[in-house]
Design a protein around this motif. Sequence first.
Motif, PDB file in Angstrom:
ATOM      1  N   ILE A  65       0.871  -1.179   0.000  1.00 52.28           N
ATOM      2  CA  ILE A  65       0.000   0.000   0.000  1.00 52.28           C
ATOM      3  C   ILE A  65       0.906   1.225   0.000  1.00 52.28           C
ATOM      4  N   ASN A  66       0.928   1.886  -1.139  1.00 55.58           N
ATOM      5  CA  ASN A  66       1.959   2.901  -1.384  1.00 55.58           C
ATOM      6  C   ASN A  66       1.562   4.331  -1.042  1.00 55.58           C
ATOM      7  N   VAL A  67       0.516   4.503  -0.283  1.00 58.84           N
ATOM      8  CA  VAL A  67       0.051   5.872  -0.017  1.00 58.84           C
ATOM      9  C   VAL A  67       1.082   6.665   0.789  1.00 58.84           C
ATOM     10  N   SER A  68       1.388   7.852   0.321  1.00 58.19           N
ATOM     11  CA  SER A  68       2.256   8.744   1.088  1.00 58.19           C
ATOM     12  C   SER A  68       2.015  10.170   0.619  1.00 58.19           C
ATOM     13  N   GLU A  69       2.548  11.114   1.342  1.00 54.32           N
ATOM     14  CA  GLU A  69       2.431  12.513   0.927  1.00 54.32           C
ATOM     15  C   GLU A  69       3.546  13.312   1.583  1.00 54.32           C
ATOM     16  N   PHE A  70       3.816  14.481   1.065  1.00 54.08           N
ATOM     17  CA  PHE A  70       4.843  15.352   1.635  1.00 54.08           C
ATOM     18  C   PHE A  70       4.399  15.804   3.030  1.00 54.08           C
ATOM     19  N   ALA A 106       7.846  10.939  -1.216  1.00 52.33           N
ATOM     20  CA  ALA A 106       7.438  12.209  -0.606  1.00 52.33           C
ATOM     21  C   ALA A 106       8.101  12.406   0.762  1.00 52.33           C
ATOM     22  N   GLU A 107       8.305  11.305   1.477  1.00 53.75           N
ATOM     23  CA  GLU A 107       8.892  11.396   2.824  1.00 53.75           C
ATOM     24  C   GLU A 107      10.372  11.834   2.790  1.00 53.75           C
ATOM     25  N   PRO A 108      11.259  11.091   2.075  1.00 54.36           N
ATOM     26  CA  PRO A 108      12.652  11.556   2.054  1.00 54.36           C
ATOM     27  C   PRO A 108      12.813  12.918   1.383  1.00 54.36           C
ATOM     28  N   ILE A 131      10.287  -1.872  -0.655  1.00 58.79           N
ATOM     29  CA  ILE A 131      10.276  -3.236  -1.211  1.00 58.79           C
ATOM     30  C   ILE A 131       9.796  -3.235  -2.664  1.00 58.79           C
ATOM     31  N   ASP A 132       9.068  -2.198  -3.037  1.00 58.72           N
ATOM     32  CA  ASP A 132       8.362  -2.199  -4.322  1.00 58.72           C
ATOM     33  C   ASP A 132       9.140  -1.394  -5.380  1.00 58.72           C
ATOM     34  N   PRO A 133       9.763  -2.089  -6.349  1.00 55.16           N
ATOM     35  CA  PRO A 133      10.591  -1.372  -7.319  1.00 55.16           C
ATOM     36  C   PRO A 133       9.802  -0.395  -8.188  1.00 55.16           C
ATOM     37  N   TYR A 134       8.507  -0.633  -8.330  1.00 49.86           N
ATOM     38  CA  TYR A 134       7.713   0.226  -9.237  1.00 49.86           C
ATOM     39  C   TYR A 134       7.425   1.572  -8.595  1.00 49.86           C
ATOM     40  N   ILE A 135       7.213   1.528  -7.268  1.00 54.45           N
ATOM     41  CA  ILE A 135       6.979   2.800  -6.582  1.00 54.45           C
ATOM     42  C   ILE A 135       8.314   3.576  -6.500  1.00 54.45           C
ATOM     43  N   LEU A 136       9.432   2.839  -6.479  1.00 54.00           N
ATOM     44  CA  LEU A 136      10.733   3.523  -6.450  1.00 54.00           C
ATOM     45  C   LEU A 136      10.984   4.259  -7.767  1.00 54.00           C
ATOM     46  N   ARG A 182      16.089  -0.557  -3.729  1.00 55.88           N
ATOM     47  CA  ARG A 182      15.125  -1.533  -3.244  1.00 55.88           C
ATOM     48  C   ARG A 182      15.659  -2.221  -1.995  1.00 55.88           C
ATOM     49  N   HIS A 183      14.787  -2.421  -1.019  1.00 56.31           N
ATOM     50  CA  HIS A 183      15.200  -3.063   0.231  1.00 56.31           C
ATOM     51  C   HIS A 183      13.967  -3.597   0.932  1.00 56.31           C
ATOM     52  N   ASP A 184      14.058  -4.857   1.380  1.00 67.06           N
ATOM     53  CA  ASP A 184      12.955  -5.474   2.124  1.00 67.06           C
ATOM     54  C   ASP A 184      13.308  -5.444   3.610  1.00 67.06           C
ATOM     55  N   LEU A 185      12.491  -4.739   4.387  1.00 67.20           N
ATOM     56  CA  LEU A 185      12.769  -4.587   5.822  1.00 67.20           C
ATOM     57  C   LEU A 185      12.714  -5.908   6.577  1.00 67.20           C
ATOM     58  N   LEU A 186      12.091  -6.925   5.997  1.00 66.54           N
ATOM     59  CA  LEU A 186      11.937  -8.196   6.706  1.00 66.54           C
ATOM     60  C   LEU A 186      13.084  -9.157   6.438  1.00 66.54           C
ATOM     61  N   VAL A 187      13.769  -8.998   5.325  1.00 68.06           N
ATOM     62  CA  VAL A 187      14.813  -9.989   5.006  1.00 68.06           C
ATOM     63  C   VAL A 187      16.192  -9.410   4.664  1.00 68.06           C
ATOM     64  N   CYS A 199      10.847   5.523   9.732  1.00 69.75           N
ATOM     65  CA  CYS A 199      10.238   4.253   9.344  1.00 69.75           C
ATOM     66  C   CYS A 199       8.773   4.372   9.758  1.00 69.75           C
ATOM     67  N   ARG A 200       7.963   4.835   8.835  1.00 72.56           N
ATOM     68  CA  ARG A 200       6.620   5.293   9.188  1.00 72.56           C
ATOM     69  C   ARG A 200       5.546   4.581   8.376  1.00 72.56           C
ATOM     70  N   ASN A 201       4.517   4.169   9.067  1.00 76.90           N
ATOM     71  CA  ASN A 201       3.324   3.609   8.421  1.00 76.90           C
ATOM     72  C   ASN A 201       3.613   2.375   7.574  1.00 76.90           C
TER      73      ASN A 201
HETATM   74  C1  LIG Z   1       1.809   3.299   3.542  1.00 77.72           C
HETATM   75  S1  LIG Z   1       3.366   3.349   2.751  1.00 77.72           S
HETATM   76  C2  LIG Z   1       4.269   4.421   3.861  1.00 77.72           C
HETATM   77  C3  LIG Z   1       5.071   5.445   3.122  1.00 77.72           C
HETATM   78  C4  LIG Z   1       5.767   6.497   3.996  1.00 77.72           C
HETATM   79  N1  LIG Z   1       6.714   5.903   4.906  1.00 77.72           N
HETATM   80  C5  LIG Z   1       4.760   7.321   4.745  1.00 77.72           C
HETATM   81  O1  LIG Z   1       4.624   7.170   5.966  1.00 77.72           O
HETATM   82  O2  LIG Z   1       4.074   8.123   4.116  1.00 77.72           O
HETATM   83  C6  LIG Z   1       4.002   1.740   3.113  1.00 77.72           C
HETATM   84  C7  LIG Z   1       5.170   1.328   2.237  1.00 77.72           C
HETATM   85  O3  LIG Z   1       5.784   0.184   2.819  1.00 77.72           O
HETATM   86  C8  LIG Z   1       6.308  -0.602   1.772  1.00 77.72           C
HETATM   87  N2  LIG Z   1       6.569  -1.960   2.305  1.00 77.72           N
HETATM   88  C9  LIG Z   1       5.686  -2.940   2.602  1.00 77.72           C
HETATM   89  N3  LIG Z   1       6.333  -4.026   3.056  1.00 77.72           N
HETATM   90  C10 LIG Z   1       7.657  -3.719   3.061  1.00 77.72           C
HETATM   91  C11 LIG Z   1       8.837  -4.433   3.417  1.00 77.72           C
HETATM   92  N4  LIG Z   1       8.780  -5.684   3.866  1.00 77.72           N
HETATM   93  N5  LIG Z   1      10.036  -3.809   3.282  1.00 77.72           N
HETATM   94  C12 LIG Z   1      10.106  -2.531   2.806  1.00 77.72           C
HETATM   95  N6  LIG Z   1       9.025  -1.813   2.454  1.00 77.72           N
HETATM   96  C13 LIG Z   1       7.815  -2.390   2.579  1.00 77.72           C
HETATM   97  C14 LIG Z   1       5.221  -0.538   0.710  1.00 77.72           C
HETATM   98  O4  LIG Z   1       5.724  -0.873  -0.571  1.00 77.72           O
HETATM   99  C15 LIG Z   1       4.775   0.934   0.827  1.00 77.72           C
HETATM  100  O5  LIG Z   1       5.431   1.740  -0.110  1.00 77.72           O
END
Ligand SMILES: C[S@@+](CC[C@H](N)C(=O)[O-])C[C@H]1O[C@@H](n2cnc3c(N)ncnc32)[C@H](O)[C@@H]1O
Length: 261
Positions: A65-70, A106-108, A131-136, A182-187, A199-201
């Motif tokens: 869920i890629n929702v974010s804003e400045f 929008a965050e960084p 984690i999502d290359p398309y949103i990057l 790209r980076h997966d926070l879980l692995v 590290c928000r939302n």
């Molecule tokens: C709701 S957005 C939050 C964006 C921003 N941090 C904010 O607070 O506005 C959540 C993001 O977490 C990413 N995400 C989900 N699982 C993840 C994982 N395991 N590792 C890294 N990013 C992940 C999603 O691709 C998405 O872009």
Amino acid sequence: MDFARFKEEVARGFRLDLSSYKENQLKRRLDAYLLRLGLRDYGALWQRITEDRRAYEDFLDYLTINVSEFFRDPEKFRELETIYLPELLKEKQQLKIWSAACANGAEPYSVAIILDELTPGRAHRIEATDIDPYILDKAREGRYPPEAVRHVEPRRLARYFTREGGTYVLSEGVRRRVLFRRHDLLVDPFGQGYDLILCRNVSIYFTREAQDRLNARLAQALAPRGILFIGATEMIFNYQQLGLERLRPCFYRKTAREGVR
Ligand SMILES: C[S@@+](CC[C@H](N)C(=O)[O-])C[C@H]1O[C@@H](n2cnc3c(N)ncnc32)[C@H](O)[C@@H]1O
């Protein structure tokens, strides 16, 4: 193939740890996805995403869920700007910053704008990952709809954006200050020595165990006296155990003691 088996296969085949996401939420979302694609079960979905790269990309895009804003939660960004960044800048000329799960950037970029104003012309290291290359790819483009910039003050809108029809295009000067990857926070492994981590939302989607693991790893990745900025609906209960002090809602600081161990 049932849901449990599907998660195992995805973990093996794509190194994607679905078992760390809240089960009910994830299953609801995936069931809706099956319906949308007209697939009869998880086996059919597995077949689809393993046979066609585009289908896997679409699956990942749907899942995240890629929702974010400045300046999301403007009051909190105000505290970052007026209290915590100035404090960090008193101790260091150049800051090392990580926006983890940065979505559309929008965050960084909000942090880059603040730093451009607080320390004009000075370079900082601002890393941003998701984690999502398309949103990057979207993040690198720096083009935003009006909803994403609704909390940007008019003077900043005028200074850092140009308008192309209904789209707000971020200046190249700000865009090149942020390094996306790209980076997966879980692995994936975490970097070290960050003065500020946002590290928000994102942890809201994770199970309690995955949240605990994530918070411990984030605390470790901070430099001594580094600041962790989390989402407005998130909370770290065992912060003391992790060597953090709670400054105010959303903000934690790594204690110097933990840093010199
Ligand atoms: C709701 S957005 C939050 C964006 C921003 N941090 C904010 O607070 O506005 C959540 C993001 O977490 C990413 N995400 C989900 N699982 C993840 C994982 N395991 N590792 C890294 N990013 C992940 C999603 O691709 C998405 O872009």
